[in-house]
Design a protein around this motif. Structure first.
Motif, mmCIF file in Angstrom:
data_model
loop_
_atom_site.group_PDB
_atom_site.id
_atom_site.type_symbol
_atom_site.label_atom_id
_atom_site.label_comp_id
_atom_site.label_asym_id
_atom_site.label_seq_id
_atom_site.Cartn_x
_atom_site.Cartn_y
_atom_site.Cartn_z
ATOM 1 N N UNK A 188 1.014 -1.041 0.150
ATOM 2 C CA UNK A 188 -0.143 -0.349 0.070
ATOM 3 C C UNK A 188 0.642 1.187 -0.248
ATOM 4 N N UNK A 189 0.722 1.926 -0.488
ATOM 5 C CA UNK A 189 1.202 3.480 -1.062
ATOM 6 C C UNK A 189 2.576 3.252 -0.987
ATOM 7 N N UNK A 190 3.052 2.700 -1.879
ATOM 8 C CA UNK A 190 4.656 2.369 -1.994
ATOM 9 C C UNK A 190 5.376 3.256 -2.117
ATOM 10 N N UNK A 191 6.723 3.453 -1.218
ATOM 11 C CA UNK A 191 7.623 4.097 -1.488
ATOM 12 C C UNK A 191 9.286 3.998 -1.261
ATOM 13 N N UNK A 192 10.115 4.614 -2.319
ATOM 14 C CA UNK A 192 11.026 3.925 -1.261
ATOM 15 C C UNK A 192 11.331 3.556 -0.316
ATOM 16 N N UNK A 193 12.291 2.920 0.592
ATOM 17 C CA UNK A 193 12.319 2.658 2.025
ATOM 18 C C UNK A 193 10.896 1.546 2.973
ATOM 19 N N UNK A 194 9.785 1.844 2.621
ATOM 20 C CA UNK A 194 8.981 0.217 2.705
ATOM 21 C C UNK A 194 9.595 -1.352 3.113
#
Length: 247
Positions: A188-194
């Motif tokens: 959900x709400x992918x972004x670098x650092x997940x």
């Protein structure tokens, strides 16, 4: 032996296992090694996507070398490079987003991972089973076909395409009984650092494992619950009763 592919009750010939079992072990080991080193047929996947009326987009991870894009050695030795996009692919996605083409809800990615054989065999049949279970207007953007990628590369792709949810299909590490097992990771709400704790995983998708229909219903369940909770990972739990009632 009749209910599991695990190596149990192999028998003995003197102090050793039977020759047949030793040869079978060597064959399975060779198949696993071949799967790890195989190169994904990206052109074939893109063509099959077009035949289904879906747009495909070829991307590369930072593990791809300009002089030898098919070389797997860097990918295997540098997992960190497989977790982020190559600069050229990043620029291509950024240009696409700036043009206003994509404002994605659910974005799908097909990534070779550690078994290109797995995604070549199972990725598109699984999508065929999954997409009818989802709201068509919630699926946006191209299907991204990623060379030399790891799971986390989907975070950057989803972020650049402004995805609400990333559904990433990837070849799993081959085992001695399963060189073509595929996994699905939802973020959900992918972004670098997940982190991996912020994803849900469905694994062992193959003909001898989790079938396409069951895997598709599990994906649909996670998609529905992720929207309800606005989250994936440890906050989204699956129970036997919840998946048994999937429609």
């Amino acid at each position: 032996m009749a209910t599991t592919a695990a190596r149990i009750s192999l028998g003995l010939t003197g102090p050793s296992i039977p020759t047949r079992e030793q040869l079978r072990f060597q064959l399975d080991h060779a198949l696993a090694r071949d799967a790890v080193h195989a190169t994904m047929d990206s052109a074939g996947l893109l063509q099959q996507l077009r035949q289904r009326g879906m747009e495909g987009m070829l991307l590369r991870s930072a593990a791809c070398q300009e002089t030898s894009p098919r070389d797997r050695r860097v990918y295997l030795r540098r997992p960190d490079l497989g977790r982020r996009l190559h600069e050229s692919s990043r620029d291509e996605l950024m240009g696409r987003t700036k043009s206003g083409v994509d404002d994605g809800r659910i974005v799908f990615a097909i990534v070779d991972g550690l078994s290109a054989l797995a995604v070549e065999r199972h990725a598109l049949p699984l999508m065929d089973a999954t997409l009818p279970l989802l709201q068509p207007d919630k699926v946006a953007g191209p299907v991204c076909v990623v060379q030399q990628g790891r799971v986390a590369v989907g975070d950057e792709i989803g972020h650049l395409l402004r995805a609400e949810l990333m559904v990433l299909l990837i070849g799993e590490r081959p085992g001695l009984s399963a060189p073509d097992s595929m996994g699905v990771y939802l973020t959900w709400a992918p972004r670098p650092g997940r982190t991996d704790a912020e994803r849900n995983c469905i694994s062992n998708i193959r003909l001898e494992g989790l079938n396409y229909a069951d895997a598709a219903h599990r994906i649909a369940f996670y998609v529905r619950e992720a929207r309800r909770l606005q989250s994936t990972g440890f906050a989204l739990k699956e129970s036997a009763s919840s998946t048994a009632t999937l429609e």
